[in-house]
Scaffold this active site. Structure first.
Site, PDB file in Angstrom:
ATOM      1  N   LYS A 119       0.825  -1.395   0.010  1.00 34.29           N
ATOM      2  CA  LYS A 119       0.123   0.009   0.116  1.00 34.29           C
ATOM      3  C   LYS A 119       0.815   1.193   0.175  1.00 34.29           C
ATOM      4  O   LYS A 119       0.505   2.166  -0.741  1.00 34.29           O
ATOM      5  CB  LYS A 119      -0.950   0.114   1.200  1.00 34.29           C
ATOM      6  CG  LYS A 119      -2.185  -0.987   1.214  1.00 34.29           C
ATOM      7  CD  LYS A 119      -2.813  -1.115   2.199  1.00 34.29           C
ATOM      8  CE  LYS A 119      -3.911  -2.113   2.078  1.00 34.29           C
ATOM      9  NZ  LYS A 119      -4.552  -2.708   3.405  1.00 34.29           N
TER      10      LYS A 119
ATOM     11  N   GLN B 192      -5.107  -1.382   9.602  1.00 30.88           N
ATOM     12  CA  GLN B 192      -4.839  -2.797   8.997  1.00 30.88           C
ATOM     13  C   GLN B 192      -5.724  -3.752   9.973  1.00 30.88           C
ATOM     14  O   GLN B 192      -5.252  -3.859  11.310  1.00 30.88           O
ATOM     15  CB  GLN B 192      -3.558  -2.975   8.819  1.00 30.88           C
ATOM     16  CG  GLN B 192      -3.198  -4.498   8.074  1.00 30.88           C
ATOM     17  CD  GLN B 192      -3.757  -4.506   6.624  1.00 30.88           C
ATOM     18  OE1 GLN B 192      -3.663  -3.437   5.889  1.00 30.88           O
ATOM     19  NE2 GLN B 192      -4.535  -5.475   6.223  1.00 30.88           N
TER      20      GLN B 192
ATOM     21  N   ASP C 126     -11.519   2.799   4.039  1.00 33.46           N
ATOM     22  CA  ASP C 126     -11.883   1.531   4.145  1.00 33.46           C
ATOM     23  C   ASP C 126     -13.534   1.334   3.984  1.00 33.46           C
ATOM     24  O   ASP C 126     -14.044   0.277   3.790  1.00 33.46           O
ATOM     25  CB  ASP C 126     -11.363   0.805   5.294  1.00 33.46           C
ATOM     26  CG  ASP C 126     -10.361  -0.414   4.952  1.00 33.46           C
ATOM     27  OD1 ASP C 126     -10.315  -0.390   3.549  1.00 33.46           O
ATOM     28  OD2 ASP C 126      -9.798  -1.091   5.664  1.00 33.46           O
TER      29      ASP C 126
END
Ligand code: NAP
Length: 295
Positions: free
Chosen positions: A54, A98, A121
């Site tokens: 990422k 994460q 997200d």
């Protein structure tokens, strides 16, 4: 094989190129780079690989990457304090924590603490609520990437029968909401669904997000259907190695379907590309700018 393979890798490359162009335009207008912060708690090797990837792709697209690595024993209060600092930081447009977090941390509370305008997200209750209400907001990356591949392949989805197998917060539920917003007739199947094969056989669009290797078989598929395989499963391969397979029996289903995403190289590459897209959309929102051209 009669099905057209859907090349998610190529589509993701094209999307990243468009993001890079627009990220440069954003920087010129806003006087700063769009910024994405990723928080990793602990040392899960798979998560470390994702986070590195990422960071690399964020920088390659001309955006700023902020990585925060915290030890596995981090306390909830300290993690929440970091999220609060990132919420308040004007250089940070997107925040990704994460998952999964180590077991002693309350994942739901941490996700809910993220400013919805930075929720790249799309997992906060506010983002989920907006999606359910049909309002503008940030949408989970994997389902949005899957929808982009579907629309690229099929064009207008209005009236099509879609069956989503899986009802997770991360994939199944938002996927169903997105398809509903495209005017599909949507069925969400799950582990308690009766006669799953018969349900799937109705579908013009099948999205498999289950986590069971090669579960969806050729005789479940309506001839010509478009099959999106979200699954990522490691199975024993040759020479003691593992190989990746999806939730769909690719070889068999490709004989019947009209189009199908391979694993790897289908949905997988879309996830990070859409994450970068979400970060740039959030940045434009924060700066009060309109991105030229669609992303
Ligand atoms: P998850 O949270 O474990 O959810 C799995 C879903 O599948 C659940 O709703 C479950 O039903 C359903 N299910 C399980 N067994 C079933 C069966 N025999 N028949 C019908 N439905 C069944 O998984 P997830 O996070 O949604 O992920 C799904 C898959 O996608 C995994 O392989 C994951 O690795 C992959 N994934 C890929 C990406 C990507 O970037 N490509 C991103 C995220 C996830 P119940 O609700 O009834 O238990």
């Amino acid at each position: 094989m009669s099905a057209v393979p859907i090349d998610g890798k190529a589509f993701a490359e094209g999307l990243r190129a468009r993001i890079a162009t627009q990220a440069a335009a954003f920087e010129a207008q806003a006087g700063r780079k769009a910024g994405l912060a990723v928080v990793l708690v602990g040392e899960d090797p798979a998560s470390e690989v994702y986070v590195r990837s990422k960071g690399r792709q964020t920088i390659a697209c001309g955006m700023a990457s902020f990585e925060h690595k915290l030890p596995a024993e981090t306390r909830q209060a300290d993690l929440l304090a970091l999220v609060a600092r990132l919420n308040a930081d004007p250089a940070v447009d997107g925040i990704l924590v994460q998952l999964p977090l180590p077991g002693h941390l309350d994942e739901q509370a941490v996700v809910a603490a993220i400013d919805p305008s930075k929720d790249v997200d799309g997992l906060t209750p506010v983002s989920s609520g907006r999606l359910a209400l049909g309002q503008n907001g940030l949408v989970p990356c994997t389902p949005l990437g899957s929808l982009m591949l579907l629309k690229d392949r099929l064009g207008d989805l209005t009236g099509l029968e879609a069956v989503v197998i899986g009802r997770s917060i991360l994939v199944g539920k938002p996927m169903a909401q997105l398809l509903l917003a495209e005017n599909c007739t949507v069925t969400i199947a799950h582990s308690r669904t009766r006669d799953l094969a018969a349900v799937v056989r109705r579908a013009d669009i099948v999205v498999a997000a289950v986590g069971r290797a090669e579960m969806v078989k050729a005789d479940w598929i309506k001839p010509g259907a478009c099959v999106i395989d979200v699954g990522i499963n490691r199975v024993p391969g040759e020479g003691g190695k593992t190989r990746l397979v999806g939730d769909v029996d690719f070889a068999g289903v490709a004989e019947v379907a009209g189009a199908i995403t391979p694993v790897p190289g289908g949905v997988g590459p879309m996830t990070i590309a859409v994450l970068l897209r979400n970060a740039l959309v959030a940045a434009a929102d924060h700066a009060g700018l309109t991105l030229a051209g669609g992303l």
